[in-house]
Design an enzyme around this catalytic site. Structure first.
Site, PDB file in Angstrom:
ATOM      1  N   LYS A 175       0.905  -1.168   0.048  1.00 23.60           N
ATOM      2  CA  LYS A 175      -0.074  -0.056  -0.083  1.00 23.60           C
ATOM      3  C   LYS A 175       0.749   1.168   0.036  1.00 23.60           C
ATOM      4  O   LYS A 175       1.319   1.643   1.002  1.00 23.60           O
ATOM      5  CB  LYS A 175      -0.869  -0.057   1.217  1.00 23.60           C
ATOM      6  CG  LYS A 175      -2.264   0.584   1.114  1.00 23.60           C
ATOM      7  CD  LYS A 175      -2.281   2.080   0.726  1.00 23.60           C
ATOM      8  CE  LYS A 175      -1.794   3.257   1.842  1.00 23.60           C
ATOM      9  NZ  LYS A 175      -1.852   4.343   1.593  1.00 23.60           N
ATOM     10  N   GLU A 250       9.508   1.994  10.602  1.00 23.87           N
ATOM     11  CA  GLU A 250      10.623   3.117  10.396  1.00 23.87           C
ATOM     12  C   GLU A 250       9.964   4.564  10.477  1.00 23.87           C
ATOM     13  O   GLU A 250       9.311   4.868   9.626  1.00 23.87           O
ATOM     14  CB  GLU A 250      11.458   2.923   8.953  1.00 23.87           C
ATOM     15  CG  GLU A 250      11.918   1.472   8.950  1.00 23.87           C
ATOM     16  CD  GLU A 250      13.345   1.323   9.541  1.00 23.87           C
ATOM     17  OE1 GLU A 250      13.781   2.376  10.069  1.00 23.87           O
ATOM     18  OE2 GLU A 250      13.930   0.268   9.440  1.00 23.87           O
ATOM     19  N   CYS A 284      13.767  11.239   5.856  1.00 22.98           N
ATOM     20  CA  CYS A 284      13.521  11.048   7.480  1.00 22.98           C
ATOM     21  C   CYS A 284      14.981  11.240   8.087  1.00 22.98           C
ATOM     22  O   CYS A 284      15.119  11.642   9.092  1.00 22.98           O
ATOM     23  CB  CYS A 284      13.103   9.609   7.597  1.00 22.98           C
ATOM     24  SG  CYS A 284      14.077   8.383   6.847  1.00 22.98           S
ATOM     25  N   GLU A 390       9.181  17.120  14.125  1.00 22.60           N
ATOM     26  CA  GLU A 390       9.645  16.688  12.662  1.00 22.60           C
ATOM     27  C   GLU A 390       8.977  17.689  11.791  1.00 22.60           C
ATOM     28  O   GLU A 390       7.470  17.591  11.703  1.00 22.60           O
ATOM     29  CB  GLU A 390       9.388  15.439  12.419  1.00 22.60           C
ATOM     30  CG  GLU A 390      10.005  15.016  11.048  1.00 22.60           C
ATOM     31  CD  GLU A 390       9.625  13.661  10.598  1.00 22.60           C
ATOM     32  OE1 GLU A 390       8.675  13.037  10.746  1.00 22.60           O
ATOM     33  OE2 GLU A 390      10.577  12.855  10.153  1.00 22.60           O
TER      34      GLU A 390
HETATM   35  P1  NDP Z   1       2.162   8.420   7.195  1.00 22.97           P
HETATM   36  O1  NDP Z   1       2.609   7.976   8.544  1.00 22.97           O
HETATM   37  O2  NDP Z   1       1.173   9.688   7.052  1.00 22.97           O
HETATM   38  O3  NDP Z   1       1.968   7.727   6.046  1.00 22.97           O
HETATM   39  C1  NDP Z   1       3.042   6.417   5.749  1.00 22.97           C
HETATM   40  C2  NDP Z   1       2.167   5.541   5.012  1.00 22.97           C
HETATM   41  O4  NDP Z   1       1.065   4.895   5.880  1.00 22.97           O
HETATM   42  C3  NDP Z   1       1.209   5.981   3.852  1.00 22.97           C
HETATM   43  O5  NDP Z   1       1.160   4.885   2.888  1.00 22.97           O
HETATM   44  C4  NDP Z   1       0.015   6.205   4.403  1.00 22.97           C
HETATM   45  O6  NDP Z   1      -1.021   6.131   3.401  1.00 22.97           O
HETATM   46  C5  NDP Z   1      -0.370   5.271   5.368  1.00 22.97           C
HETATM   47  N1  NDP Z   1      -1.273   5.024   6.371  1.00 22.97           N
HETATM   48  C6  NDP Z   1      -1.892   6.322   7.005  1.00 22.97           C
HETATM   49  N2  NDP Z   1      -2.431   6.013   7.994  1.00 22.97           N
HETATM   50  C7  NDP Z   1      -2.538   4.909   7.987  1.00 22.97           C
HETATM   51  C8  NDP Z   1      -3.287   3.842   8.875  1.00 22.97           C
HETATM   52  N3  NDP Z   1      -4.093   4.346   9.717  1.00 22.97           N
HETATM   53  N4  NDP Z   1      -3.061   2.538   8.577  1.00 22.97           N
HETATM   54  C9  NDP Z   1      -2.188   1.894   7.772  1.00 22.97           C
HETATM   55  N5  NDP Z   1      -1.685   2.984   6.826  1.00 22.97           N
HETATM   56  C10 NDP Z   1      -1.741   4.214   7.194  1.00 22.97           C
HETATM   57  O7  NDP Z   1       3.549   9.307   6.736  1.00 22.97           O
HETATM   58  P2  NDP Z   1       4.110  10.162   5.367  1.00 22.97           P
HETATM   59  O8  NDP Z   1       3.445   9.472   4.229  1.00 22.97           O
HETATM   60  O9  NDP Z   1       3.535  11.690   5.700  1.00 22.97           O
HETATM   61  O10 NDP Z   1       5.700  10.073   5.388  1.00 22.97           O
HETATM   62  C11 NDP Z   1       6.508  10.934   6.108  1.00 22.97           C
HETATM   63  C12 NDP Z   1       6.812  10.222   7.493  1.00 22.97           C
HETATM   64  O11 NDP Z   1       7.645   8.994   7.093  1.00 22.97           O
HETATM   65  C13 NDP Z   1       7.846  11.152   8.153  1.00 22.97           C
HETATM   66  O12 NDP Z   1       7.429  11.257   9.422  1.00 22.97           O
HETATM   67  C14 NDP Z   1       9.130  10.690   7.819  1.00 22.97           C
HETATM   68  O13 NDP Z   1      10.126  10.883   8.835  1.00 22.97           O
HETATM   69  C15 NDP Z   1       8.937   8.950   7.881  1.00 22.97           C
HETATM   70  N6  NDP Z   1       9.829   8.277   7.194  1.00 22.97           N
HETATM   71  C16 NDP Z   1      10.849   7.603   7.827  1.00 22.97           C
HETATM   72  C17 NDP Z   1      11.595   6.880   7.355  1.00 22.97           C
HETATM   73  C18 NDP Z   1      12.563   5.932   8.040  1.00 22.97           C
HETATM   74  O14 NDP Z   1      13.149   5.179   7.455  1.00 22.97           O
HETATM   75  N7  NDP Z   1      12.597   6.014   9.352  1.00 22.97           N
HETATM   76  C19 NDP Z   1      12.100   7.066   5.895  1.00 22.97           C
HETATM   77  C20 NDP Z   1      11.085   7.943   5.178  1.00 22.97           C
HETATM   78  C21 NDP Z   1      10.186   8.652   5.712  1.00 22.97           C
HETATM   79  P3  NDP Z   1      -1.542   7.628   2.907  1.00 22.97           P
HETATM   80  O15 NDP Z   1      -0.340   8.606   2.501  1.00 22.97           O
HETATM   81  O16 NDP Z   1      -1.872   7.268   1.438  1.00 22.97           O
HETATM   82  O17 NDP Z   1      -2.623   7.955   3.492  1.00 22.97           O
END
Ligand code: NDP
Length: 487
Positions: A175, A250, A284, A390
């Protein structure tokens, strides 16, 4: 009539229609460029069923054959690098040149690396002389893996999960973020062409709270690998708590760069510019708090601001553009809101948003794009929101410090623990500080230099678990100990 890219779900080896559709915007123009399935329980059920049916065949396919198929995936993706880079840029807002240099090559490398590293994996064996028994471990794939990836590095992070999950013999339901689904959809064609059997990889597109939630709660999905925000990880942990699922999380960071007075500024400044602003600061691992020893603070700041101002922001397809647009209107508003509130609270915005106005519009292909200039902020306190939370954009705070003990304490004074960068020419100090920093990765006199063999992940609110050659195989398999009495 405008032609949109029509993304479709990929279930059991076929592209399938979905009743509801979502708009996906080109961040550089603010215009809709793709239509994405708004999947829910029905589509997730179909994808999980397909993955469950494909599991016996794929998990029993000889390792070498799985590896050959995945290496072919890497080869085909590599041959289509330019096309994928353009789509990644249009979907995410990053410069095409960056996607060509970083995102797509890294996706190719992820697939190739895990396809081959699994061939070299070794297990453990012990002989017990009393009572004469051989103990050994063996690993088995977990089953249907749920892979949830974010929008900042769409192909890079999707393949960082997909490579090891498939190489270990699992089947998957992915997803991707609803904001950046196009390259994942294009990738399904690559998977089929390379010979990945139907049902082994299924892609369900849609929003997190709907499609993502249905996937994480699904009783036939025993493993979830999630990269995203810390708050979403909390929701996923709560949703899966009663089911004992295997989780890899992550998450976000508030990463420190620590610059001692003996640092080589010729190397440190350009690298810290990159670590703060590459991919519009939407990595990130980006540095968001720069601690500079007081004796070199003014000199550092002057050069750092000059280099940030020289960054070319604008049309992501122009070869000399270094920074593109932020992923969405909402995200750009969140980032600029942080800058505005910091300024209202007494911080000094040294350059960038609200200061170097005019550059945005003139460099952007379209003023409706979500562009934010590289922004440097000073005169902030450690407990200000901009130093604690962040922001995930092109915004960095620069603050002075006096001594080693103080800077370690201040660098550790946040809820996150993803990574840090230390700059010094004193080798003893470097190792001492690296050990004391609460972070999953510490870079010394460099940034983003990590061998994929090494464990990657965060501590504190930055995550649970590690990924890398051995760590990923351990996560995507269940280990079994077999005890054989032989005397
Ligand atoms: P989100 O947590 O909003 O979303 C991440 C993914 O989870 C998306 O595919 C999102 O779908 C999905 N999602 C959202 N809500 C749910 C739920 N209730 N159940 C299951 N899946 C869900 O993060 P962002 O997309 O905004 O990404 C940015 C974040 O990712 C930052 O905090 C960044 O630091 C972190 N990150 C961490 C990394 C690491 O390796 N530590 C690397 C890269 C990013 P949708 O967007 O379609 O709603």
């Amino acid at each position: 009539m405008t032609e949109f890219v029509q993304v479709k779900n990929f279930i059991n080896g076929k592209f399938t229609d979905c009743v509801g559709l979502l708009d996906s915007f080109n961040p550089a123009t603010g215009e809709v460029w793709a239509k994405i399935p708004d999947s829910g329980q029905y589509e997730v059920d179909a994808a999980v069923n397909a993955a469950a049916q494909a599991f016996p065949g794929w998990s029993q396919t000889p390792q070498a054959k799985r590896s050959a198929i995945l290496q072919k995936v890497a080869d085909i993706l590599e041959s289509r690098l330019d096309e994928f880079a353009v789509a990644e840029s249009r979907d995410q807002g990053k410069p095409v040149s960056l996607a060509k240099r970083m995102d797509i090559p890294r996706a190719v490398h992820n697939m190739r690396f895990f396809a081959t590293s699994c061939l070299n994996h070794q297990e453990k064996a012990n002989y017990m002389d009393i009572p004469g028994a051989l103990n050994y471990t063996t690993r088995l794939p977990v089953g249907v893996a749920g892979l949830i990836s974010p929008w900042n590095l769409p192909m890079y992070l999707l393949t960082f999960k997909l490579g090891p999950a498939l190489a270990s013999g699992n089947t998957v339901v992915c997803k991707p973020s609803e904001m950046t689904s196009v390259t994942a959809w294009m990738f399904c064609e690559v998977l089929s062409e390379a010979g990945v059997p139907p049902g082994v990889v299924n892609m369900v597109f849609g929003t997190g709270p709907k499609a993502g939630d249905a996937l994480v709660r699904h009783p036939s999905v025993p493993l979830i690998s999630f990269t995203g925000g810390t708050a979403t990880a909390g929701v996923i942990r709560a949703a899966t708590a009663t089911q004992c699922k295997k989780l890899s999380l992550e998450l976000g960071g508030k990463n420190a760069g620590i610059i001692f007075e003996d640092a080589d500024l010729e190397k440190c400044i350009p690298t810290t510019i990159r670590s703060s602003f590459v991919n519009q600061g939407e990595v990130c691992l980006c540095t968001s708090r720069v601690f500079v020893q007081r004796s070199i603070y003014d000199r550092f700041l002057e050069k750092f601001i000059a280099e940030a101002r020289a960054i070319k922001v604008g049309d992501p397809s122009a070869p000399d553009t270094w920074m593109g647009a932020l992923v969405s209107k909402e995200h750009a508003a969140k980032v600029t809101g942080y800058i505005q509130r910091a300024a209202e609270g007494g911080a000094t915005v040294q350059c960038g948003h609200g200061i170097d106005t005019g550059i945005d519009g003139s460099n952007a292909i379209n003023p409706k794009g979500y562009f934010v200039r590289p922004t440097i902020i000073t005169d902030v306190k450690d407990d200000d929101a901009i130093m604690q939370e962040e922001v995930f954009g092109p915004v960095v705070c620069v603050v002075p410090f006096d001594n080693e003990e103080e800077v370690v304490r201040r660098a550790n004074g946040v809820q996150y623990g993803l990574c840090a960068a230390v700059w010094t020419s004193d080798a003893s100090r470097l190792h001492r500080v690296a050990r004391k920093l609460e972070a999953g990765t510490v870079w010394a006199n460099c940034w983003l230099v990590r061998d994929l063999h090494m464990p990657f992940g965060g501590c504190k609110s930055s995550g649970v678990g590690r990924e890398g050659a051995v760590d990923s195989i351990e996560f995507y398999t269940e280990v079994k100990t077999v005890c054989v009495q032989i005397e």
